[in-house]
Design a protein around this motif. Structure first.
Motif, PDB file in Angstrom:
ATOM      1  N   LYS A  97      12.097  39.364  40.564  1.00  0.00           N
ATOM      2  CA  LYS A  97      12.620  38.223  41.325  1.00  0.00           C
ATOM      3  C   LYS A  97      11.947  38.113  42.692  1.00  0.00           C
ATOM      4  O   LYS A  97      11.421  39.095  43.214  1.00  0.00           O
ATOM      5  CB  LYS A  97      14.119  38.415  41.564  1.00  0.00           C
ATOM      6  CG  LYS A  97      14.983  38.242  40.340  1.00  0.00           C
ATOM      7  CD  LYS A  97      16.437  38.177  40.788  1.00  0.00           C
ATOM      8  CE  LYS A  97      17.403  38.380  39.650  1.00  0.00           C
ATOM      9  NZ  LYS A  97      18.788  38.436  40.107  1.00  0.00           N
ATOM     10  N   THR A  98      12.004  36.934  43.277  1.00  0.00           N
ATOM     11  CA  THR A  98      11.582  36.797  44.672  1.00  0.00           C
ATOM     12  C   THR A  98      12.698  37.359  45.555  1.00  0.00           C
ATOM     13  O   THR A  98      13.829  37.553  45.104  1.00  0.00           O
ATOM     14  CB  THR A  98      11.383  35.318  45.068  1.00  0.00           C
ATOM     15  OG1 THR A  98      12.671  34.665  44.991  1.00  0.00           O
ATOM     16  CG2 THR A  98      10.402  34.617  44.153  1.00  0.00           C
ATOM     17  N   LYS A  99      12.349  37.585  46.824  1.00  0.00           N
ATOM     18  CA  LYS A  99      13.337  38.133  47.747  1.00  0.00           C
ATOM     19  C   LYS A  99      14.531  37.171  47.884  1.00  0.00           C
ATOM     20  O   LYS A  99      15.683  37.597  47.902  1.00  0.00           O
ATOM     21  CB  LYS A  99      12.678  38.358  49.111  1.00  0.00           C
ATOM     22  CG  LYS A  99      13.561  39.103  50.077  1.00  0.00           C
ATOM     23  CD  LYS A  99      12.792  39.522  51.325  1.00  0.00           C
ATOM     24  CE  LYS A  99      13.757  39.955  52.406  1.00  0.00           C
ATOM     25  NZ  LYS A  99      13.507  39.317  53.697  1.00  0.00           N
ATOM     26  N   ASN A 108      18.817  44.504  46.625  1.00  0.00           N
ATOM     27  CA  ASN A 108      17.658  43.682  46.257  1.00  0.00           C
ATOM     28  C   ASN A 108      16.596  44.450  45.472  1.00  0.00           C
ATOM     29  O   ASN A 108      15.913  43.885  44.614  1.00  0.00           O
ATOM     30  CB  ASN A 108      16.954  43.141  47.513  1.00  0.00           C
ATOM     31  CG  ASN A 108      17.762  42.075  48.235  1.00  0.00           C
ATOM     32  OD1 ASN A 108      18.734  41.554  47.703  1.00  0.00           O
ATOM     33  ND2 ASN A 108      17.353  41.756  49.456  1.00  0.00           N
ATOM     34  N   GLN A 124      16.005  44.443  41.662  1.00  0.00           N
ATOM     35  CA  GLN A 124      15.856  43.053  41.208  1.00  0.00           C
ATOM     36  C   GLN A 124      14.433  42.567  41.445  1.00  0.00           C
ATOM     37  O   GLN A 124      13.872  41.831  40.635  1.00  0.00           O
ATOM     38  CB  GLN A 124      16.798  42.140  41.989  1.00  0.00           C
ATOM     39  CG  GLN A 124      18.264  42.408  41.772  1.00  0.00           C
ATOM     40  CD  GLN A 124      19.086  41.377  42.533  1.00  0.00           C
ATOM     41  OE1 GLN A 124      19.096  40.210  42.176  1.00  0.00           O
ATOM     42  NE2 GLN A 124      19.750  41.804  43.590  1.00  0.00           N
ATOM     43  N   ILE A 125      13.852  42.984  42.581  1.00  0.00           N
ATOM     44  CA  ILE A 125      12.492  42.565  42.910  1.00  0.00           C
ATOM     45  C   ILE A 125      11.473  43.405  42.142  1.00  0.00           C
ATOM     46  O   ILE A 125      10.594  42.875  41.466  1.00  0.00           O
ATOM     47  CB  ILE A 125      12.255  42.688  44.443  1.00  0.00           C
ATOM     48  CG1 ILE A 125      13.187  41.716  45.192  1.00  0.00           C
ATOM     49  CG2 ILE A 125      10.787  42.420  44.795  1.00  0.00           C
ATOM     50  CD1 ILE A 125      13.254  41.925  46.699  1.00  0.00           C
ATOM     51  N   GLN A 126      11.661  44.754  42.199  1.00  0.00           N
ATOM     52  CA  GLN A 126      10.650  45.649  41.615  1.00  0.00           C
ATOM     53  C   GLN A 126      10.693  45.688  40.090  1.00  0.00           C
ATOM     54  O   GLN A 126       9.657  45.777  39.445  1.00  0.00           O
ATOM     55  CB  GLN A 126      10.833  47.063  42.167  1.00  0.00           C
ATOM     56  CG  GLN A 126      10.426  47.144  43.632  1.00  0.00           C
ATOM     57  CD  GLN A 126      10.231  48.572  44.098  1.00  0.00           C
ATOM     58  OE1 GLN A 126      10.640  49.513  43.438  1.00  0.00           O
ATOM     59  NE2 GLN A 126       9.606  48.723  45.256  1.00  0.00           N
ATOM     60  N   GLU A 171      15.647  34.955  45.692  1.00  0.00           N
ATOM     61  CA  GLU A 171      16.475  34.994  44.471  1.00  0.00           C
ATOM     62  C   GLU A 171      17.339  36.253  44.440  1.00  0.00           C
ATOM     63  O   GLU A 171      18.523  36.205  44.126  1.00  0.00           O
ATOM     64  CB  GLU A 171      15.577  34.994  43.220  1.00  0.00           C
ATOM     65  CG  GLU A 171      14.894  33.672  42.936  1.00  0.00           C
ATOM     66  CD  GLU A 171      13.783  33.813  41.883  1.00  0.00           C
ATOM     67  OE1 GLU A 171      13.433  32.797  41.284  1.00  0.00           O
ATOM     68  OE2 GLU A 171      13.259  34.935  41.676  1.00  0.00           O
ATOM     69  N   ALA A 172      16.701  37.377  44.789  1.00  0.00           N
ATOM     70  CA  ALA A 172      17.430  38.652  44.771  1.00  0.00           C
ATOM     71  C   ALA A 172      18.588  38.607  45.762  1.00  0.00           C
ATOM     72  O   ALA A 172      19.713  39.006  45.442  1.00  0.00           O
ATOM     73  CB  ALA A 172      16.486  39.798  45.103  1.00  0.00           C
TER      74      ALA A 172
END
Ligand code: ADP
Ligand code: MG
Length: 241
Positions: A109-111, A100, A103-105, A113-114
Motif C-alpha cells: 500500500k501507499t503511505k 502502517n 501494510q506498506i512493506q 492508504e496504510a
C-alpha cells in the motif's frame, strides 16, 4: 477455515506437540488452554508457520500450507494475524508507523492508504489519539490494543492470540479482553491461548484442552467448564478456580 492434521513438533527429545488434529470453522472462537509447558504456544506457532512441524499438515480454507511453495505460503500466512504476549511492537516507531509498516512493506500500500486503514483500526481499539506516541509511553493494555489493531490492518481472516493478557497488570486485562470480545462479536475467527477462564467460558465457543502436547478435550465451552470429561481437565480446573 483451519485444519490441523496429525501435527507433531519435537524439540530434540522433547515432544512439545504430539499428533494433534483439529478443525476450526469460520466465526468460531476457540480457547486453547492447558498447563504451562503443555504445547499451546508451539501449536499456535505451528499454525502460523512460526514453527515448522516435524510431521503433519495444516490447511487454510482447504489448501495445504507448504513452505516449499514460498509465494503461496507467504500469502497464506498473511491471512492470519498473530498477537504475542509481549506485544512485539517496534519501539523506535510511533503507534501509527507500527500499524502502517506491514501494510506498506508486505501489502504494497501507499503511505496514505496504510494510514487510512491504521486510523480506522486505531479508532476501533480506542487509541486514535495515540497515533504519534511511542510504545514506551503507553500502558501495557494500550500496547496490546495497538498490537491487535496492527494485526487487523492486514485484514486477516483468522486471528491467533498467545496469552495476550498474561503480561498485563490486572486493571488492564479487561480493556484488552473487551477489544477481543468485540472482534468475536463481529464474526472474526479466533484461536486464543489464554488463562482467562471467564473469557474462555463466556466469549469463547469452544475449548481445546492440551496436556503434555496432546489434545485431551475438545468441547463446547459451557460443556467443558460444567462437565469436564477427563481427570486431567478436572485437575486443571480445580487449580485455576
Ligand atoms: P505452553 O505454551 O503450553 O506453555 P510451549 O508450547 O511453550 O508450552 O512449550 C511446550 C514444551 O516445549 C515445553 O516443554 C517447552 O519448554 C518446550 N519448548 C518450547 N519452545 C521451545 C524451543 N524453541 N526450544 C526448545 N524447547 C522448547
Ligand atoms: Mg505459551
Amino acid at each position: 477455515m483451519i485444519k490441523v492434521e496429525h501435527v507433531t513438533k519435537n524439540f530434540g527429545s522433547l515432544h512439545a506437540v504430539k499428533d494433534v488434529s483439529l478443525e476450526v470453522n469460520q466465526g468460531e472462537i476457540v480457547s486453547l488452554i492447558g498447563p504451562s509447558g503443555s504445547g499451546k504456544s508451539t501449536l499456535l506457532r505451528c499454525i502460523h508457520g512460526l514453527e515448522k512441524p516435524d510431521s503433519g499438515k495444516i490447511y487454510i480454507n482447504d489448501e495445504v500450507m507448504d513452505p516449499s511453495d514460498s509465494k503461496k505460503y507467504r500469502e497464506q500466512r498473511n491471512r492470519m494475524g498473530f498477537v504475542f504476549q509481549h506485544f512485539n511492537l517496534f519501539p523506535n516507531m510511533t503507534v501509527l508507523e507500527n500499524c502502517n509498516l506491514a501494510q506498506i512493506q508486505v501489502g504494497g500500500k501507499t503511505k496514505e492508504e496504510a494510514e487510512k486503514t491504521s486510523m480506522e483500526y486505531l479508532k476501533r481499539v480506542g487509541l486514535a489519539d495515540k497515533r504519534d506516541s511511542y510504545p514506551n509511553n503507553l500502558s501495557g493494555g494500550q500496547k496490546q490494543r495497538v498490537a491487535i489493531a496492527r494485526a487487523l490492518c492486514m485484514n486477516p481472516e483468522l486471528m491467533l492470540f498467545d496469552e495476550p493478557t498474561s503480561a498485563l497488570d490486572p486493571e488492564m486485562i479487561k480493556e484488552v479482553l473487551e477489544v477481543m470480545k468485540d472482534l468475536g462479536n463481529q464474526g472474526m475467527t479466533m484461536i486464543v491461548v489464554t488463562h482467562e477462564m471467564g473469557f474462555a467460558r463466556k466469549v469463547g465457543n469452544r475449548v481445546i484442552f492440551l496436556d503434555h502436547g496432546e489434545i485431551v478435550e475438545d468441547s463446547p465451552s459451557e460443556e467443558f467448564f460444567s462437565h469436564p470429561q477427563s481427570e486431567r481437565a478436572k485437575d486443571f480446573l480445580s487449580k485455576v478456580f
